[in-house]
Design a protein around this motif. Structure first.
Motif, PDB file in Angstrom:
ATOM      1  N   ASN A 112       0.832  -1.206   0.000  1.00  0.00           N
ATOM      2  CA  ASN A 112       0.000   0.000   0.000  1.00  0.00           C
ATOM      3  C   ASN A 112       0.864   1.254   0.000  1.00  0.00           C
TER       4      ASN A 112
ATOM      5  N   ALA B  81      -6.945  -1.122  -2.179  1.00  0.00           N
ATOM      6  CA  ALA B  81      -6.203  -1.485  -0.970  1.00  0.00           C
ATOM      7  C   ALA B  81      -5.773  -2.949  -1.060  1.00  0.00           C
ATOM      8  N   HIS B  82      -4.480  -3.201  -0.891  1.00  0.00           N
ATOM      9  CA  HIS B  82      -3.953  -4.546  -1.118  1.00  0.00           C
ATOM     10  C   HIS B  82      -4.510  -5.585  -0.148  1.00  0.00           C
TER      11      HIS B  82
END
Length: 338
Positions: free
Chosen positions: A224, A283-284
Motif C-alpha cells: 500500500n 487497498a492490497h
C-alpha cells in the motif's frame, strides 16, 4: 476507519461469491472429459459409494487436474498482483514480462539434458523453473531500472515482451534437435497445456502457496505504501529495497511453481488483479485475497472450457485464456497514459 468498515461487507460478499463460483465450476468440471461421469453419480462417489470406474475417473484423473489448475491460477494471480504493486505498473504480468518464459527455459533445459525422467523428480521441477525465472526477472528489472527514478513502467513491459519472445525462440532452438516425444512436450508447454495432472504435482505445488500466500498478505501494508511512491514509503519507515526484493522473489517463485506444471499461461496475472480492484478497491489487504480467488476461478474455468471442446484432446487452457487476455491487455495498453 469508517470507510474501511463500510467496505468490509462488500469485500466479504465478493469472497463468498467467488468461493461459490469456484465450487460450482469445480463440480461441473468433475463431470466433463473424455471419460465422463454423470452428475448424479458425483456426490455418491465423493462420499465413497461410487463404482470402481467412477472413483478412478474422479480421484485419479479428474480431481488432481482440477486442483492443479485452481492452485496454479491462484499463484499466477498473486504473482501478477505483487508485480503490479512492486513496479506500480498495472500492466505487469508474469507471462507478459517474460518470467514465465524464463521458467520455461529452465524446465526445457532440465527436461532435455538431465538424465532423468521429469515425473521422477517432480518436486525438483518448480525449483528448476524458479532458477530460470529468477535470472530472467533480475535481468528485466536491471534493464528497466533507472537510478533515482526506479523502474520505468512502459520500459518494463517492452523489455519483458522482448525477453519473452527471445526466450521462446531459445526454447525452439533447444528442441530443434530433440527427439519427437520431447518436442511434443515442449510444444504443449508453450501452448499452456496443463500437463502435471497427477497427485504428486499437486503436492509439489501446494507447499509454495502455503508458504508464500501468508507472506504476501503480511506485506500488504508495504505494498500500500509503495503504491503511494518511494518517498511516502520511506517516510513511513518501510525498508523499500529489502521489501521490493523479497516481494519480487515471492512473485517469481509463485509464477515459476505454477507454470512448471501448467505450461506457459499468460494474462491470468494481469486480469485477476484488475478484476479484483474493480470489485473491492485498490487497498492490497482487500484486493489480494479477491485476486487469488479470481485467478484460481479463471484458470479452472478456462481449463474446463478447453476440455469440453475439441474432444478428446481438448484445447490448451493457455489458448482459452489468451483469447480473453490478449484483447484485454491491448485495451489496457491503449488507455494507459505514458
Amino acid at each position: 476507519m469508517l470507510h474501511t468498515l463500510r467496505r468490509l461487507p462488500r469485500h466479504n460478499g465478493v469472497l463468498v461469491t467467488l468461493a461459490a463460483l469456484i465450487l460450482v465450476t469445480f463440480f461441473v468440471s468433475l463431470g466433463l472429459g473424455s471419460s465422463s461421469v454423470s452428475y448424479g453419480r458425483i456426490i455418491p462417489t465423493l462420499l465413497g459409494s461410487g463404482t470402481f470406474k467412477d472413483e478412478f475417473v474422479l480421484f485419479d484423473i479428474r480431481m488432481p487436474r482440477i486442483l492443479i489448475t485452481l492452485l496454479a491460477g491462484m499463484a499466477l494471480a498473486l504473482s501478477g498482483a505483487l508485480l503490479q504493486g512492486i513496479t506500480r505498473n498495472e500492466l505487469a504480468d508474469p507471462g507478459i514480462v517474460g518470467i514465465n518464459a524464463g521458467a520455461g527455459v529452465g524446465v526445457t533445459v532440465f527436461f532435455l539434458f538431465a538424465p532423468i525422467e521429469v515425473g521422477t523428480f517432480v518436486f525438483l521441477i518448480p525449483a528448476v523453473a524458479f532458477a530460470g525465472a529468477l535470472l530472467t526477472a533480475v535481468l528485466i528489472y536491471l534493464f528497466a531500472y533507472r537510478p533515482g527514478e526506479g523502474v520505468q513502467p512502459i520500459k518494463l513491459i517492452l523489455i519483458g515482451v522482448g525477453f519473452s519472445t527471445a526466450l521462446s525462440g531459445v526454447m525452439i532452438v533447444l528442441i530443434s534437435s530433440a527427439e519427437q516425444g520431447k518436442v511434443d512436450f515442449i510444444a504443449k508447454w508453450l501452448a499452456g497445456t496443463v500437463w502435471g495432472t497427477d497427485w504428486p504435482f499437486v503436492f509439489a505445488l501446494l507447499p509454495w502457496l502455503l508458504l508464500l500466500i501468508p507472506f504476501a498478505l503480511v506485506k500488504t501494508r508495504s505494498l500500500n505504501l509503495l503504491s503511494l511512491g518511494e518517498a511516502s514509503a520511506v517516510g513511513a519507515g518501510v525498508p523499500i529495497q529489502k521489501d521490493r526484493i523479497l516481494l519480487l522473489l515471492t512473485a517469481v517463485a509463485l509464477a515459476a511453481s505454477a507454470v512448471s506444471v501448467t505450461g506457459g499461461i499468460a494474462f491470468i496475472g494481469l486480469m485477476a488483479p484488475h478484476i479484483a480492484r474493480a470489485l473491492v478497491g485498490p487497498a492490497h489487504q482487500r484486493f489480494i485475497p479477491v485476486s487469488i480467488l479470481v485467478g484460481g476461478w479463471l484458470l479452472l474455468l478456462a481449463d474446463t472450457i478447453g476440455r469440453s471442446l475439441n474432444d478428446p484432446g481438448g484445447i490448451a487452457a493457455g489458448i482459452v485464456v489468451a483469447f480473453i487476455g490478449a484483447p484485454y491487455f491491448l485495451h489496457l495498453l491503449l488507455k494507459k497514459p505514458n
